[in-house]
Design an enzyme around this catalytic site. Structure first.
Site, PDB file in Angstrom:
ATOM      1  N   GLY A   1       5.132   0.569  -9.612  1.00 31.73           N
ATOM      2  CA  GLY A   1       6.509   0.495  -9.648  1.00 31.73           C
ATOM      3  C   GLY A   1       7.105  -0.048  -8.378  1.00 31.73           C
TER       4      GLY A   1
ATOM      5  N   SER B   1       5.409   5.048 -10.084  1.00 32.74           N
ATOM      6  CA  SER B   1       4.255   4.256 -10.659  1.00 32.74           C
ATOM      7  C   SER B   1       3.794   5.054 -11.757  1.00 32.74           C
ATOM      8  CB  SER B   1       3.096   4.133  -9.572  1.00 32.74           C
ATOM      9  OG  SER B   1       3.637   3.236  -8.480  1.00 32.74           O
TER      10      SER B   1
ATOM     11  N   LEU C   1       0.863  -1.243   0.003  1.00 31.53           N
ATOM     12  CA  LEU C   1       0.027  -0.161   0.046  1.00 31.53           C
ATOM     13  C   LEU C   1       0.902   1.225   0.103  1.00 31.53           C
ATOM     14  CD1 LEU C   1      -3.299   0.717   1.928  1.00 31.53           C
ATOM     15  CD2 LEU C   1      -1.182   2.484   2.056  1.00 31.53           C
TER      16      LEU C   1
ATOM     17  N   HIS D   1       1.822  -4.494 -16.888  1.00 33.85           N
ATOM     18  CA  HIS D   1       1.186  -4.526 -15.735  1.00 33.85           C
ATOM     19  C   HIS D   1       2.245  -3.952 -14.430  1.00 33.85           C
ATOM     20  CE1 HIS D   1       3.259  -7.886 -14.486  1.00 33.85           C
ATOM     21  NE2 HIS D   1       2.794  -7.987 -13.314  1.00 33.85           N
TER      22      HIS D   1
ATOM     23  N   GLY E   1       8.465  -5.949 -13.235  1.00 37.20           N
ATOM     24  CA  GLY E   1       9.188  -7.118 -13.619  1.00 37.20           C
ATOM     25  C   GLY E   1      10.536  -7.166 -13.159  1.00 37.20           C
TER      26      GLY E   1
ATOM     27  N   LYS F   1       4.665  -2.245   3.297  1.00 42.29           N
ATOM     28  CA  LYS F   1       5.153  -3.484   2.623  1.00 42.29           C
ATOM     29  C   LYS F   1       4.841  -4.826   3.311  1.00 42.29           C
ATOM     30  CE  LYS F   1       7.206  -4.711  -1.307  1.00 42.29           C
ATOM     31  NZ  LYS F   1       7.071  -4.208  -2.524  1.00 42.29           N
TER      32      LYS F   1
END
Lengths: 476, 139
Positions: free
Chosen positions: A374, A380, A205, A399, A402, A475
């Site tokens: 991100g 992001s 979040l 999305h 990676g 996190k």
């Protein structure tokens, strides 16, 4: 990936012609640099998907494609039930309907700065995060089935979340056709104490500030201004989705030969859409989508409670909620004819263009918000679906970034405390129960998400609207 | 013959686990240790409480996945981590006793929750007299 094996269509579209058992071509949307950096396994996986029964048009890979399970992560493929098309548990993945939602806070960077630390602590206290955490909501059997049938709509009816949120969620917050009876007791057991939990790994979040606007008109339609503060939530269907994925992967693997399906990779486990097993999976997967929608709705409620402890009058309105691991029945064109297709998006975001009837009236002219996460140290992005994206890959986009480095290597390269301290110097506050987890999620362990969204923009998959940078990250 | 041991191997998004042993059962036990080491330092997990696990599956590779997924289910529903494993294999039947303790976030610092064992890089084989059991786990 060896680029000489691909035919260049343009700077951002590359094609692999069908050969062997491939029924359709494979198409990768990416820049030359991104393709060169992709693992060879992406080539193998995107071509394997092209071999599955009933696939139409092409097997697609988004600019952030990387080595996944069966499907590449960043893979998109659609199947026609009238052409013996299949549904694949591997093609949806374990974290069914994992996704991102972004909330407006109505607050500006200057409003937040004096309270940033307090807000970080309050959010961390309110949102259960990390392995072993449980929520305050415990569901009995009946409530579980109601949640699985109702999704975010169920959550709102229980007092978690607001009615107005629902039109800003894919499927208006409730995936129709969910079949709670197709969900095993084991899957329900894994979920009964996990409602409203964030999970771990790359789930988070974040409190984010808008640092750049690329498309002022669409940004205005989305309600995004420079220096606005937003909240983004990234999580999925928790233990329930994982268990459904696990169980159907096995059932589909074992029954494939009985359906006359030759699996190029066991992880591509699938069943005909017109079979009992295919229908059962569809019902269970849709229930898991509802679980993810309910979960993000409850976390939204907890976020609002946390905000009101610090800003008593705050109103957090939902911008939009996207899911990036799904299979959905949609209408798309095949050889000039409109068909009902089952579109698998594995690590890919739906990106419907302007005018699509699925979009709420307030967003219909602008196109669907596409929310790209991100890392806790980078940016992001918010993009918008385009008319062109509907023609490219069924209205789909990337999305996220990676990983560029394995978890193991990341844990050896960084200390969690050092990552937290360095980010604090940049005024990004991290709150996590696990420093080991923070090290594994260090920003340096991820690819550059900017290159991915730029490629998505150039390929016409989605248009760039705004860039956001983290201020607080909770996190798991 | 080298002693039973485990290792991790690279996967772009997630992580591979590999167990080595003088028997298939030993390799399965080592794969379980490797999986716990994805979450935390195995030495930090106290073997306080005993749980029994049974699986039945003809295909040895799918049996490995079933075994690991049974552990994942137990970790998820009991909020536990495991550090000691006794495992017997009899054809398709696997019977195990596993010991562990409740997750203690402060002490264990668990980095990730494992979603499931996958069929990616899945293999159970005998090589130069040694058993190897491996797959990628989704975290």
């Amino acid at each position: 990936m060896d680029i000489s094996k691909l035919n260049k269509i343009d700077d951002y579209q590359w094609r692999i012609e069908p050969r062997g058992d491939m029924q359709v071509p494979a198409i990768i949307f990416a820049s030359e640099d991104l393709i060169r950096a992709m693992d060879d396994k992406v080539y193998q996986q995107v071509t394997n998907v092209a071999k599955l029964p009933g696939i139409v048009n092409a097997s697609f890979a988004m600019p952030d494609a990387h080595w996944g399970y069966g499907f590449p992560i960043g893979g998109v493929a659609a199947f026609d039930p009238d052409q013996d098309g299949v549904i694949s548990a591997g093609g949806v993945g374990f974290d069914i309907s994992c996704g991102v939602r972004t909330l407006h806070t109505g607050l500006r960077v200057d409003d937040i700065l004096p309270y940033q630390k307090q807000l970080a602590n309050v959010l961390y206290r309110h949102i259960p995060a990390g392995l072993g955490s449980t929520g305050k909501i415990h569901l009995n059997k009946k409530q579980m089935d109601q949640m699985l049938a109702g999704g975010a709509r169920w959550a709102v009816a229980q007092g978690y979340g607001e009615q107005l949120d629902l039109e800003r969620i894919e499927e208006q917050g409730c995936m129709q056709g969910a079949d709670p009876a197709a969900v095993s007791d084991h899957a329900k057991d894994r979920q009964k104490n996990e409602m409203g939990t964030l999970g771990s790994g790359n789930h988070y979040l974040e409190l984010q500030k808008v640092v750049e606007i690329y498309d002022p008109d669409i940004a205005q339609a989305f309600g995004i201004r420079l220096d606005d503060v937003k909240v983004s939530i990234h999580c999925g269907s928790r233990g329930l989705g994982h268990q459904i994925g696990t169980e159907f992967l096995k059932q589909m693997t074992k029954s494939a030969s009985g359906f006359g399906i030759q699996l190029p990779d066991r992880e591509l486990a699938c069943a005909p859409l017109n079979s009992g097993l295919g229908r059962r999976y569809l019902g269970a997967m849709r229930a898991a989508i509802n679980c993810a929608l309910a979960n993000r709705e409850i976390i939204t409620h907890l976020t609002r409670e946390a905000f009101r402890e610090v800003f008593a009058d705050s109103e957090l309105d939902l911008l939009y909620d996207v899911s990036h691991n799904t299979c959905k029945l949609e209408q798309h064109e095949v050889e000039g004819h409109l068909k009902s297709l089952y579109v698998h998006r594995k690590g890919a975001t739906r990106a419907f263009g302007p005018g699509h009837p699925e979009l709420p009236a307030a967003l219909r002219q602008a196109g669907q918000p596409v929310l790209i996460g991100g890392t806790m140290g980078t940016a992001s992005y918010i993009l918008a679906g385009t008319a062109e994206s509907m023609q490219q890959a069924y209205g789909s986009a990337c999305h996220g970034a990676g990983r560029s480095m394995s978890r193991r290597k990341a844990a050896k390269s960084w200390q969690g405390r050092q990552v937290v301290d360095e980010l604090a110097k940049r005024n990004i506050l991290i709150r996590s129960p696990s420093l080991r987890g923070v090290a594994e999620e260090a920003p340096g362990a991820y690819k550059d998400v900017s290159a991915v969204v730029e490629a998505a923009g150039h390929a016409g998959l989605a248009g760039l609207v705004a860039r956001l940078e983290p201020m607080v990250c909770i996190k798991g | 013959m080298p002693p039973a041991h485990w290792q991790h191997f690279e996967h772009e998004a997630d992580i591979g686990i590999r167990g080595y042993g003088n028997s298939q059962a030993e390799a399965f036990v080592q794969a379980a240790h490797a999986m716990m080491a994805v979450i935390t330092e195995p030495a930090l997990i106290q073997p306080r409480h005993l749980i029994s696990i049974e699986c039945d599956e003809q295909d040895p590779e799918l049996l490995l996945v079933d075994w690991l997924n049974s552990l994942i289910f137990q970790m998820s529903t009991r909020k536990m981590l495991f550090s000691r494993f006794e495992l017997e294999l009899d054809g398709s039947r696997l019977q195990a006793r596993v010991w562990g303790e409740a997750v203690d976030t402060g002490r264990h610092q668990p980095s990730v929750e494992i979603k499931g064992a996958t069929y990616t890089e899945l293999s159970v084989k005998q090589q130069d007299g040694e058993w190897i059991a491996q797959c990628v786990v989704d975290v």
